[in-house]
Write an enzyme that holds these catalytic residues in place. Sequence first.
Site, PDB file in Angstrom:
ATOM      1  CB  SER A 131       7.725   6.658  12.302  1.00 13.25           C
ATOM      2  OG  SER A 131       8.641   7.743  12.362  1.00 13.25           O
TER       3      SER A 131
ATOM      4  CB  THR B  76      -0.967   0.023   1.206  1.00 13.10           C
ATOM      5  OG1 THR B  76      -0.243   0.289   2.413  1.00 13.10           O
ATOM      6  CG2 THR B  76      -1.732  -1.281   1.337  1.00 13.10           C
ATOM      7  N   GLY B  77       0.456   2.277  -0.714  1.00 15.08           N
ATOM      8  CA  GLY B  77       1.337   3.435  -0.888  1.00 15.08           C
ATOM      9  C   GLY B  77       2.554   3.050  -1.692  1.00 15.08           C
ATOM     10  N   GLY B  78       2.375   2.138  -2.659  1.00 22.55           N
ATOM     11  CA  GLY B  78       3.500   1.644  -3.464  1.00 22.55           C
ATOM     12  C   GLY B  78       3.799   2.524  -4.663  1.00 22.55           C
TER      13      GLY B  78
ATOM     14  CB  ILE C 282       9.423   4.029   1.897  1.00 20.52           C
ATOM     15  CG1 ILE C 282      10.377   5.064   2.522  1.00 20.52           C
ATOM     16  CG2 ILE C 282       9.637   2.656   2.501  1.00 20.52           C
ATOM     17  CD1 ILE C 282      10.093   5.382   3.994  1.00 20.52           C
ATOM     18  N   GLY C 283       7.550   2.963  -0.457  1.00 23.46           N
ATOM     19  CA  GLY C 283       6.761   1.875  -1.038  1.00 23.46           C
ATOM     20  C   GLY C 283       7.181   1.559  -2.461  1.00 23.46           C
TER      21      GLY C 283
ATOM     22  CE1 TYR D  59       3.972   9.936  10.397  1.00 23.07           C
ATOM     23  CE2 TYR D  59       5.852  10.224  11.864  1.00 23.07           C
ATOM     24  CZ  TYR D  59       5.293   9.680  10.724  1.00 23.07           C
ATOM     25  OH  TYR D  59       6.053   8.867   9.913  1.00 23.07           O
TER      26      TYR D  59
HETATM   27  P1  NAD Z   1       5.314   9.305   0.427  1.00 28.33           P
HETATM   28  O1  NAD Z   1       4.466  10.477   0.697  1.00 28.33           O
HETATM   29  O2  NAD Z   1       6.245   9.310  -0.720  1.00 28.33           O
HETATM   30  O3  NAD Z   1       4.421   7.990   0.313  1.00 28.33           O
HETATM   31  C1  NAD Z   1       3.256   7.820   1.075  1.00 28.33           C
HETATM   32  C2  NAD Z   1       2.366   6.844   0.356  1.00 28.33           C
HETATM   33  O4  NAD Z   1       1.192   6.650   1.144  1.00 28.33           O
HETATM   34  C3  NAD Z   1       1.919   7.389  -0.997  1.00 28.33           C
HETATM   35  O5  NAD Z   1       1.986   6.344  -1.918  1.00 28.33           O
HETATM   36  C4  NAD Z   1       0.468   7.784  -0.759  1.00 28.33           C
HETATM   37  O6  NAD Z   1      -0.341   7.600  -1.905  1.00 28.33           O
HETATM   38  C5  NAD Z   1       0.062   6.783   0.320  1.00 28.33           C
HETATM   39  N1  NAD Z   1      -1.075   7.277   1.083  1.00 28.33           N
HETATM   40  C6  NAD Z   1      -1.129   8.337   1.923  1.00 28.33           C
HETATM   41  N2  NAD Z   1      -2.372   8.489   2.380  1.00 28.33           N
HETATM   42  C7  NAD Z   1      -3.118   7.500   1.821  1.00 28.33           C
HETATM   43  C8  NAD Z   1      -4.474   7.132   1.886  1.00 28.33           C
HETATM   44  N3  NAD Z   1      -5.369   7.835   2.593  1.00 28.33           N
HETATM   45  N4  NAD Z   1      -4.889   6.033   1.191  1.00 28.33           N
HETATM   46  C9  NAD Z   1      -4.007   5.343   0.444  1.00 28.33           C
HETATM   47  N5  NAD Z   1      -2.726   5.649   0.324  1.00 28.33           N
HETATM   48  C10 NAD Z   1      -2.289   6.723   0.996  1.00 28.33           C
HETATM   49  O7  NAD Z   1       6.120   9.084   1.779  1.00 28.33           O
HETATM   50  P2  NAD Z   1       7.103   7.926   2.291  1.00 28.33           P
HETATM   51  O8  NAD Z   1       8.171   8.641   3.011  1.00 28.33           O
HETATM   52  O9  NAD Z   1       7.442   6.966   1.226  1.00 28.33           O
HETATM   53  O10 NAD Z   1       6.157   7.262   3.388  1.00 28.33           O
HETATM   54  C11 NAD Z   1       5.843   5.885   3.431  1.00 28.33           C
HETATM   55  C12 NAD Z   1       5.606   5.485   4.866  1.00 28.33           C
HETATM   56  O11 NAD Z   1       6.819   5.665   5.599  1.00 28.33           O
HETATM   57  C13 NAD Z   1       4.546   6.306   5.605  1.00 28.33           C
HETATM   58  O12 NAD Z   1       3.769   5.441   6.400  1.00 28.33           O
HETATM   59  C14 NAD Z   1       5.362   7.235   6.477  1.00 28.33           C
HETATM   60  O13 NAD Z   1       4.685   7.641   7.637  1.00 28.33           O
HETATM   61  C15 NAD Z   1       6.540   6.348   6.795  1.00 28.33           C
HETATM   62  N6  NAD Z   1       7.743   7.056   7.246  1.00 28.33           N
HETATM   63  C16 NAD Z   1       8.395   7.918   6.417  1.00 28.33           C
HETATM   64  C17 NAD Z   1       9.526   8.573   6.877  1.00 28.33           C
HETATM   65  C18 NAD Z   1      10.298   9.545   6.006  1.00 28.33           C
HETATM   66  O14 NAD Z   1      11.145  10.285   6.533  1.00 28.33           O
HETATM   67  N7  NAD Z   1      10.098   9.573   4.692  1.00 28.33           N
HETATM   68  C19 NAD Z   1       9.971   8.361   8.190  1.00 28.33           C
HETATM   69  C20 NAD Z   1       9.286   7.467   9.003  1.00 28.33           C
HETATM   70  C21 NAD Z   1       8.162   6.811   8.512  1.00 28.33           C
END
Ligand code: NAD
Length: 249
Positions: free
Chosen positions: A137, A12-14, A18-19, A150
């Site tokens: 996180s 999910t969120g792929g 990161i996804g 958060y």
């Molecule tokens: P990103 O914004 O690039 O990706 C987030 C993904 O989540 C996107 O694909 C988006 O479409 C999806 N998403 C968000 N809300 C959604 C919803 N309501 N329904 C379906 N999909 C939804 O950010 P990322 O950094 O790749 O984040 C991925 C995960 O990693 C998240 O859970 C985030 O909290 C976690 N995270 C990120 C970091 C960082 O520094 N980047 C640090 C700790 C944790």
Amino acid sequence: MGKLNNKVALITGGNSGIGLATAELFVSEGAKVAITGRDENTLKDSASKIGSDTLAIKADVLNLSSLDHAYQQVETKMGKIDVLVVNAGIFKGAPLGDFSEELFDEIVDINFKGTFFTVKKALPYLNDGASIVITGSAAAEVGVENASVYSASKAAVRALARNFSADLLSRKIRVNVLSPGHVETPIHERLGLSPEQIKGLREELASGVPVKRVGTAEEMAKGYLFLASDDSSFVLGAEIVMDGGWSQL
Ligand code: NAD
């Protein structure tokens, strides 16, 4: 021979960050990958980047019935799921005194409630012996200004992984958490900042990390691969923190 040969993985969120990096690594390790996200355009672009067999499905975790639709599509087109990466999430924050109920609900609904129902609704579509990896996180381990909700939402999913593992023991389904620290992804671009401000934010974040840099999505993907594959067959209810020492030193 790939570590995920012939495995069906849903991330999910792929379609971002990161996804997306995890989807690319999983395909290179032999998996058939489906991704979900909210944005039709990035879903299409990301799917073609990941590989022509990638299934891209629009599904918003705020709309729980869209999850049912996503799982049905994966089962019809790919079969039952061996690896579920519950990664969709948002980062938003505000000063404590200004924190609105709407913002509280949005963060909790996506990060916590969304994670709970993404797993609950997956149960009929998972193979026994599947691996579930939830994105937590490192922020759940430290006190960060403006980020209480958060961080609490991510502490909540850390607890879910332990309890889900207990719930799913009889099906030999392992549930673990991968907790990134600061990672360079589009998550920072969604904060409404200018490119210069984003650069400044990343420099500021990096200065607080013991190794003096933020992480990459590709580094995180290696952790997801470990937890998704049989390499972690004796690991369940656990958390791997990948944060350059930020929450640990
Ligand atoms: P990103 O914004 O690039 O990706 C987030 C993904 O989540 C996107 O694909 C988006 O479409 C999806 N998403 C968000 N809300 C959604 C919803 N309501 N329904 C379906 N999909 C939804 O950010 P990322 O950094 O790749 O984040 C991925 C995960 O990693 C998240 O859970 C985030 O909290 C976690 N995270 C990120 C970091 C960082 O520094 N980047 C640090 C700790 C944790």
